[in-house]
Design a protein around this motif. Structure first.
Motif, PDB file in Angstrom:
ATOM      1  N   LYS A  43       0.840  -1.200   0.000  1.00 36.63           N
ATOM      2  CA  LYS A  43       0.000   0.000   0.000  1.00 36.63           C
ATOM      3  C   LYS A  43       0.874   1.249   0.000  1.00 36.63           C
ATOM      4  O   LYS A  43       0.603   2.211  -0.730  1.00 36.63           O
ATOM      5  CB  LYS A  43      -0.919  -0.007   1.212  1.00 36.63           C
ATOM      6  N   GLU A  47       0.948   4.228  -2.874  1.00 37.60           N
ATOM      7  CA  GLU A  47       0.771   5.655  -2.576  1.00 37.60           C
ATOM      8  C   GLU A  47       1.935   6.473  -3.125  1.00 37.60           C
ATOM      9  O   GLU A  47       1.743   7.552  -3.683  1.00 37.60           O
ATOM     10  CB  GLU A  47       0.619   5.840  -1.071  1.00 37.60           C
ATOM     11  N   THR A  52      -2.777   7.245  -4.542  1.00 37.37           N
ATOM     12  CA  THR A  52      -3.436   7.582  -3.278  1.00 37.37           C
ATOM     13  C   THR A  52      -4.946   7.741  -3.450  1.00 37.37           C
ATOM     14  O   THR A  52      -5.738   7.253  -2.640  1.00 37.37           O
ATOM     15  CB  THR A  52      -2.843   8.873  -2.694  1.00 37.37           C
ATOM     16  N   GLU A  53      -5.364   8.434  -4.506  1.00 33.59           N
ATOM     17  CA  GLU A  53      -6.796   8.667  -4.723  1.00 33.59           C
ATOM     18  C   GLU A  53      -7.550   7.357  -4.897  1.00 33.59           C
ATOM     19  O   GLU A  53      -8.636   7.159  -4.344  1.00 33.59           O
ATOM     20  CB  GLU A  53      -6.998   9.559  -5.953  1.00 33.59           C
ATOM     21  N   ASP A  56      -7.726   5.575  -1.530  1.00 30.37           N
ATOM     22  CA  ASP A  56      -8.667   6.267  -0.641  1.00 30.37           C
ATOM     23  C   ASP A  56     -10.111   5.910  -0.995  1.00 30.37           C
ATOM     24  O   ASP A  56     -10.954   5.724  -0.107  1.00 30.37           O
ATOM     25  CB  ASP A  56      -8.471   7.784  -0.729  1.00 30.37           C
ATOM     26  N   ARG A  57     -10.396   5.814  -2.293  1.00 26.15           N
ATOM     27  CA  ARG A  57     -11.753   5.451  -2.710  1.00 26.15           C
ATOM     28  C   ARG A  57     -12.071   4.013  -2.304  1.00 26.15           C
ATOM     29  O   ARG A  57     -13.168   3.720  -1.813  1.00 26.15           O
ATOM     30  CB  ARG A  57     -11.910   5.602  -4.221  1.00 26.15           C
ATOM     31  N   ALA A  59     -10.733   2.415   0.183  1.00 30.95           N
ATOM     32  CA  ALA A  59     -10.837   2.392   1.646  1.00 30.95           C
ATOM     33  C   ALA A  59     -12.223   2.833   2.094  1.00 30.95           C
ATOM     34  O   ALA A  59     -12.760   2.330   3.091  1.00 30.95           O
ATOM     35  CB  ALA A  59      -9.766   3.273   2.271  1.00 30.95           C
ATOM     36  N   ALA A  60     -12.807   3.793   1.365  1.00 29.53           N
ATOM     37  CA  ALA A  60     -14.159   4.256   1.696  1.00 29.53           C
ATOM     38  C   ALA A  60     -15.221   3.254   1.251  1.00 29.53           C
ATOM     39  O   ALA A  60     -16.178   2.979   1.980  1.00 29.53           O
ATOM     40  CB  ALA A  60     -14.413   5.612   1.044  1.00 29.53           C
TER      41      ALA A  60
END
Length: 521
Positions: A43, A47, A52-53, A56-57, A59-60
């Motif tokens: 990970k 990044e 990263t984007e 992050d998506r 992860a959400a």
């Protein structure tokens, strides 16, 4: 890509290699063997590579549980399965050779009859960007509109961690759609959620096409009634049963997403109401909601589930209360009769990673089972809330993002008459003399909806529970064999050395004391 193999819809699963394999430089696997099971290390690399984007998506959309790496099969199998089941859709994988081999093997095991494209790489092509160029050249070569509607390119762990930019591929080549996705094991917890990644990407693409102008009609023509799109892979009979239950309300069952051909995506988006039969399709739900569609959770399972679901669907379409009642009255008595005619008597624990565990749990409870625990590897969502509330109101423990440790602890604590779960859970249960059933092949691959689903589990569940005496006999016969000092193959009695064991234990205790002393400092 080379012409060693043709890309053929009817061929057995095989790997199309883009270049001769050089074992000394194969697949760009880091020297320390990092892969999906390295978790945070991969990970961090992703990044640093500019992803990263994306992470992050993910992860959400797919929040992690107690582990930062998958505990089931490679998640990419889910998205691979979705692509391989679609007509006129080609699939290309970009990842380590061992990963690609494993994925093609399991795809073949599950009955796919489709070739899988593979663009190999090594450390040099990975770091210089040549891998992306090879992928781009491959899709250009494959983009034949007479053979394909779309080509799906999937980055596995290493290309994702290295930042291979599939977003820079053209959207279409010669009229063939190009869909690039990243499905790393360090960002996608389960193969069920990987299905959502590809389904959501395809829905987004189809939605953009609809906005741009007219699109192809469904093969069988457009329904003369309002439709309800069904979100989640189901037993083939279930959509037909759902259609029958919707008919008294003047509604029809729409396409099942993931779809079997591209034009079904348009028809799915045309439905004003979407049933999130499987609640983990986060990206797909987001695409439907962006199109202004209403999403309804749960499913028509059992008596209570069917009554509540028909009411929710009818209200979403503003169907008169009398018609909703007519639909309920047409099917609820038959469901009650099927449940009464196929009772389940026994204590059960249930776990799995398919995402339909709570639906099966409801059906088991209404069949009379004493269900104590439900574990699902998928995350809690808005669309699973009706099922969670119903189960917890009956005192049943519901565990989202359940780990293997959670499932085994529940099974060992309850000591049920039957443990339904993943392979390692079933293996552990049988070691303890508890009958077990593998969820994916023996439970989820059955009709669950309406009257057809009401009695579908009793036969296999009751047969397994009835095998307890046989399990006890086998456990007694093999007691003490194959574990502890008796593990392995012995021609005589094991050569036990308690003096060696005691000395080794002293070393471990000394090391633990030293580590504790360092922490105090």
């Amino acid at each position: 890509m080379s012409n060693e193999k043709t890309y053929d819809d009817t061929a057995e699963v095989d790997v199309i290699r883009g270049a001769p394999r050089d074992p000394s430089r194969d697949a760009g696997v880091p020297s320390d063997g990092l892969g999906c099971h390295s978790g945070s290390e991969m990970k961090k690399a992703a990044e640093l590579a500019g992803n990263t984007e994306l992470l992050d998506r993910y992860a959400a959309d797919y929040p992690q549980g107690p582990h930062d790496k998958p505990q089931s099969m490679c998640p990419a199998f889910g998205s691979l399965r979705v692509g391989l089941r679609m007509k006129r859709v080609a699939t290309v994988l970009s990842g380590s050779a061992c990963c690609v081999y494993g994925l093609t093997f399991v795809s073949h095991f599950y009955g796919a009859r489709r070739s899988v494209g593979y663009v190999p790489f090594n450390s040099e092509t990975l770091v210089t960007g040549k891998l992306f160029e090879d992928i781009r050249d491959s899709v250009h070569e494959m983009a034949d509109p007479d053979r394909f509607d779309a080509i799906v390119v999937t980055n596995l762990c290493v290309p994702t961690a290295s930042g291979v930019p599939l977003r820079l591929l053209p959207d279409e080549i010669n009229g063939v759609r190009i869909v690039g996705i990243d499905v790393p094991g360090f960002g996608v917890p389960t193969h069920a959620e990987a299905k959502d990644i590809l389904a959501g990407a395809m829905l987004d693409y189809a939605r953009a096409e609809i906005k741009a102008g007219p699109v192809a009609a469904p093969t069988g023509g457009k329904s003369d009634r309002p439709t309800v799109s069904l979100l989640g892979e189901m037993f083939p009979a279930d959509p037909m049963m759902i259609g029958a239950m919707l008919a008294p309300m003047g509604l029809a069952a729409g396409p099942v997403v993931p779809c079997r051909e591209w034009r079904e995506l348009y028809a799915a988006l045309d439905s004003q109401v979407v049933a999130a039969i499987h609640p983990f399709y986060t990206a797909a739900v987001r695409s439907f909601q962006a199109a202004g569609r209403t999403v309804v959770g749960s499913a028509p399972v059992g008596r209570d589930g069917t009554a509540a679901w028909l009411k929710a669907i009818g209200e979403a379409y503003n169907v008169p209360a009398a018609q909703i009642a007519a639909a309920q009255n047409a099917f609820l008595p038959a469901i009650e009769g099927a449940l009464a005619g196929a009772p389940i008597n026994g204590t059960i624990t249930l776990s799995g990673y398919e995402g339909s565990e709570l639906l099966v749990a409801r059906l088991l409870v209404e069949s009379g089972a004493d269900l104590r625990y439900v574990g699902t590897a998928c995350a809690r969502s808005e669309w699973s809330e009706p099922d969670r509330v119903w189960l917890e109101d009956k005192g049943i423990k519901v565990q989202f993002r359940a780990s293997l440790e959670d499932d085994c602890a529940a099974m060992e604590g309850v000591r049920p008459d039957l443990a339904i779960g993943t392979t390692p859970v079933v293996q552990k249960a049988k070691e303890l003399g508890i009958p077990g059933l593998y969820y994916t092949n023996l439970i989820s691959a059955r009709p669950l909806m309406g009257p057809a689903g009401a009695g579908s589990l009793a036969e296999v569940v009751n047969a397994a529970i009835a095998g307890k005496e046989r399990m006890d006999s086998m456990k007694a016969f093999f007691e003490g064999v194959g574990s502890g000092d008796t593990a392995g193959v012995w021609e005589g009695s094991p050569n036990l050395r308690p003096d060696f064991r005691a000395a080794h234990q002293k070393k471990l205790e000394k090391k633990a004391r030293a580590a504790k002393a360092e922490q105090m400092i």
